[in-house]
Design an enzyme around this catalytic site. Structure first.
Site, mmCIF file in Angstrom:
data_model
loop_
_atom_site.group_PDB
_atom_site.id
_atom_site.type_symbol
_atom_site.label_atom_id
_atom_site.label_comp_id
_atom_site.label_asym_id
_atom_site.label_seq_id
_atom_site.Cartn_x
_atom_site.Cartn_y
_atom_site.Cartn_z
ATOM 1 N N HIS A 1 0.871 -1.211 -0.075
ATOM 2 C CA HIS A 1 0.031 -0.037 0.068
ATOM 3 C C HIS A 1 0.549 1.398 -0.079
ATOM 4 O O HIS A 1 2.053 1.397 0.594
ATOM 5 C CB HIS A 1 -0.858 0.055 1.164
ATOM 6 C CG HIS A 1 -1.792 -1.046 1.213
ATOM 7 N ND1 HIS A 1 -2.994 -1.100 0.328
ATOM 8 C CD2 HIS A 1 -2.002 -2.039 2.186
ATOM 9 C CE1 HIS A 1 -3.726 -1.948 0.774
ATOM 10 N NE2 HIS A 1 -3.200 -2.697 1.556
ATOM 11 N N CYS B 1 -0.060 2.093 -5.095
ATOM 12 C CA CYS B 1 -0.952 3.238 -5.977
ATOM 13 C C CYS B 1 -0.267 4.323 -6.127
ATOM 14 O O CYS B 1 0.713 4.579 -5.294
ATOM 15 C CB CYS B 1 -2.365 3.137 -5.112
ATOM 16 S SG CYS B 1 -1.960 3.414 -3.513
#
Length: 221
Positions: free
Chosen positions: A134, A200
């Site tokens: 993440h 991301c």
């Protein structure tokens, strides 16, 4: 050999990591740290078997790439990834498939822990190995938050359960739209011993999720 034949619509989560196993598309969970939800059913790919194909003319991608022949000793699983130049030093959890055929991602509550996708190669073995982390979650800054700062030539090390270390050198990186994820380039067949790091990136959509993915490519030294 299987290949991607259609792209499933991504779910409301931020990390989108298309995967070639038989064929797959991934969605995962990074949220903006300012209110975008990440969790609750987040996934990283659904397996969709559409029959044989031969992308790039190489070895079979996905779960068989980088695996030993039957009867050969299994390589030790990776347990830690370190990227000194961007301050990453993380244990590695194993990421497989959920019961519905989607690929797992680290849960938001473990945002500071990266995960190795077991359907790809073991890091250091022939093929493309994939580590997913993440950028941020609703819990705050996450393990790959500073991955966007990584430079060409940076070192990435992956230690396995036997204590051996595979060392990789970053060759390049790219930011791609989740709607145009380069599945074959990331997960496709390769004769090298390669590593991909995925998180991301980019601006946020109306739901607070980044619209892009950052992909870092590295080759074993």
């Amino acid at each position: 050999m299987k290949t991607l034949r259609r792209v499933l619509r991504h779910r409301p989560a931020a990390l989108v990591v298309p995967v070639v196993l038989t064929a797959a598309v991934a969605t995962g969970g990074c949220s903006s740290g300012s209110g975008g939800a990440a969790g609750g059913g987040e996934t990283a790919g659904r397996v969709v078997d559409h029959g044989p194909a031969t992308p790039d003319g190489g070895a079979e991608p996905g779960g068989t790439r980088g695996r030993p022949e039957r009867g050969a000793e299994e390589p030790a699983a990776p347990v830690r990834v370190t990227i000194p130049s961007v301050g990453v030093d993380s244990a590695l959890m194993r990421l497989g498939l959920n019961k519905d055929g989607t690929v797992e991602v680290p849960p938001p509550a473990k945002g500071m822990t990266a995960g190795w996708y077991t359907g790809g190669a073991v890091p250091g073995e022939p093929g493309a190995s994939v580590i997913i982390g993440h950028n941020s979650t609703v819990h705050g800054k996450a393990v790959f938050h500073d991955l966007k700062k990584i430079a060409k030539g940076a070192e990435v090390t992956v230690r396995n359960a036997s204590g051996d270390t595979a060392r990789f050198t970053v060759t390049h990186r790219e930011t791609v739209s989740k709607k145009a994820f380069p599945t074959q380039r990331v997960y496709g067949a390769t004769n090298g011993r390669e590593l991909r790091l995925i998180t991301c990136d980019g601006a946020f959509d109306a739901a607070g999720h980044p619209v892009d993915n950052l992909i870092v490519y590295a080759t074993r030294r």
